[in-house]
Write an enzyme that holds these catalytic residues in place. Sequence first.
Site, mmCIF file in Angstrom:
data_model
loop_
_atom_site.group_PDB
_atom_site.id
_atom_site.type_symbol
_atom_site.label_atom_id
_atom_site.label_comp_id
_atom_site.label_asym_id
_atom_site.label_seq_id
_atom_site.Cartn_x
_atom_site.Cartn_y
_atom_site.Cartn_z
ATOM 1 C CB SER A 467 -0.968 -0.049 1.183
ATOM 2 O OG SER A 467 -2.068 0.785 0.992
ATOM 3 C CG ASP A 478 7.456 5.403 -11.304
ATOM 4 O OD1 ASP A 478 7.993 4.392 -11.789
ATOM 5 O OD2 ASP A 478 6.293 5.407 -10.849
ATOM 6 C CE LYS A 492 -5.392 -2.993 0.852
ATOM 7 N NZ LYS A 492 -5.655 -1.606 0.451
#
Length: 688
Positions: A467, A478, A492
């Site tokens: 999460s 990224d 998740k």
Amino acid sequence: MALAAVVVALAALLLGTARAPSSAATVDFAPSERHARVARLVSSMFERSHYRQAPVNDPVSSLLLDRYLESLDGLRSYFTAADIEEFERYRYELDDAILEGKLEPAFEIFNRFQQRSRERMQFALATLDREPDFTLDESFDFDRRKAPWAKDSAELDELWRKRVKNDAISLMLAGKTWPAAREVLRKRYERAAKRSEQVTADDVFEVFMNAFAHVFDPHSSYFSPRNSEEYRIQMSLSYEGIGASLQTIDDYVTIMEILPGGSAQQGGELKATDRIIAVGQGKSGEMVDVVGWRLDDVVALIRGPNGSFVRLLIQPGKASTDAKERVVTLPRTKITLEAQAAKKELRIIERGDRKLRVGVITVPSFYQDYNARAAGDDEFRSTTRDVRRLLEQFEAEGGIDGLVLDLRENGGGHLSEAIGLVNLFVQRGPVVQLRETGGRVEVLESEAEAPAFDGPLTILVDRFSASASEIFAAAMQDYGRGVVIGQETYGKGSVQNLYPLDRYAIGQDPGYGQLTVTIGMYYRVTGDSTQNRGVQPDVRLPSAIDTDEVGESSRDAALPWNRIRPAQFRREGTLAPVVAELQGLHAQRVSSDPDYQHLLTEIETLEDVRKRKSVSLNLEQRRTERTAMSHGELMRENQRRAAQGEEAAEDAEDIQALPDAILAEAAQITADLVQVEPRLLARTRPGR
């Protein structure tokens, strides 16, 4: 947002629980009008609010029947093939049962389960009257999740004969004689039968409605009024206990997750999937066998006054049913933000004539003292504030050359804290995208103009990192800001909303319970979801966590991976050119690292054990196997000690907690990055 950490029975409440015949007349359960109203309300909320936006129809009904039968008899030890064939008439009727509030089919199935389990208990207790032949060469298949249903009661008798015999062997391997083992089992079965007879119609309804919710996804759940209060206690972290979430699986109370800040996490002796066999009060109280108990009764034994102690007899998870048991003594503590706060340590890594200072900050969860913040306290505790403070302390103590952010076993927490933590390492920009049920996409951004730390960074994760942990790790990856190392994360990427159902009812104290429904999905700034696939590490490190057993991809009805349009963001650079170099240095180093190589052999041994689906019912063979396992453990440990120049251990009992080889190697990889990144910066980050 956090990975579920709720100590409730839910769909596993009745799984595999044995029941003795009762002298009183059998009472069948029946649905109430309140159950009918709640079922209609829940079905409408799923059709309206769930992310899938799927109707409650015949395909849902078919899946619901399978989920419900699995909830009741997951190991296929009670129902016969004839029972299952009879239930087939409901395969396409359960959707109508929920939509119309006519729940009789669900209760009829449960009543049959109640009947079959009483029959099984009667047989098990009768089996104890005669000592088994422990010299026979036969085996017991303990994992029947994919086995065919028993043809008839005679086949179930044979299955249960072996099951009782295996239970006895497990006790005899722990030092009991047959008469002593027989009495333990008699009390265990009778106690389990008595407690299971205390099941209520609300319990039956909760199991069925959870089977319905889990057709849509594994994180949507229904809580009865009783378990709604349990959920509130867990999520507020205001209780006093050991800090572990539990669930009943195949008669065993099983540890599902170690909660941040509790004594279970601090002691480090308990692991997810471990099974609790017995509970004792204080440091010397009598151990009470809890196999087959209701979950809430076991929880009541484990909880207690702050500062007192509880002892747990633990059977290691994901091992054979007679794996060596151990006693763990834990203090009961009140879980606080202080206990779960981020912590730091400094590691000195030698590289030639240089001594590199590598900082390690461990973040157990993404926490925030919401009450203090709401009260206007400018000094409220939070993950972001604590990590910033630790970075400032590192700077005041002479600075660090690189940083490891350890997010292993971090199941998530506050979304705002995940965004805040990103603030500390990248300049202002988007962090994560949230897509809601209706399709609207919101881009959540960090607001910092300048990062608190801009040096070499690695993020250490494992399969239990979920999460919010995945949001942070994905953003670092990224943006090209940090190297993710470890194991692929949980996967998740969904968002749940909590609905107290009483607010939709008329009258005081209607007792509707509450509902969690998945209402959205998180996406990386690249547009890719973390759902199901998790975050893939740049440099993989070994782990004892089995990805086939743990993680979103292992859950039935998990939402699929997909992607949306990427957000507008500016990469700081790319670490891709250096990853291959880091992997090469890593492989060369660990080939001669005794601690690392020992970890690899332990994982390999554990994987071999996991592959076993049956055990011998020959007592001497089992003793021989256990002795061999203990000898192998001792031999591997002494090989590690010899390579380190340490004194050999004389017995497996002498083996203490081993060094954290993964964290040690993470620090080494960070040191590699310290040496490589200046060249990388010159090529890929000219503006920095």
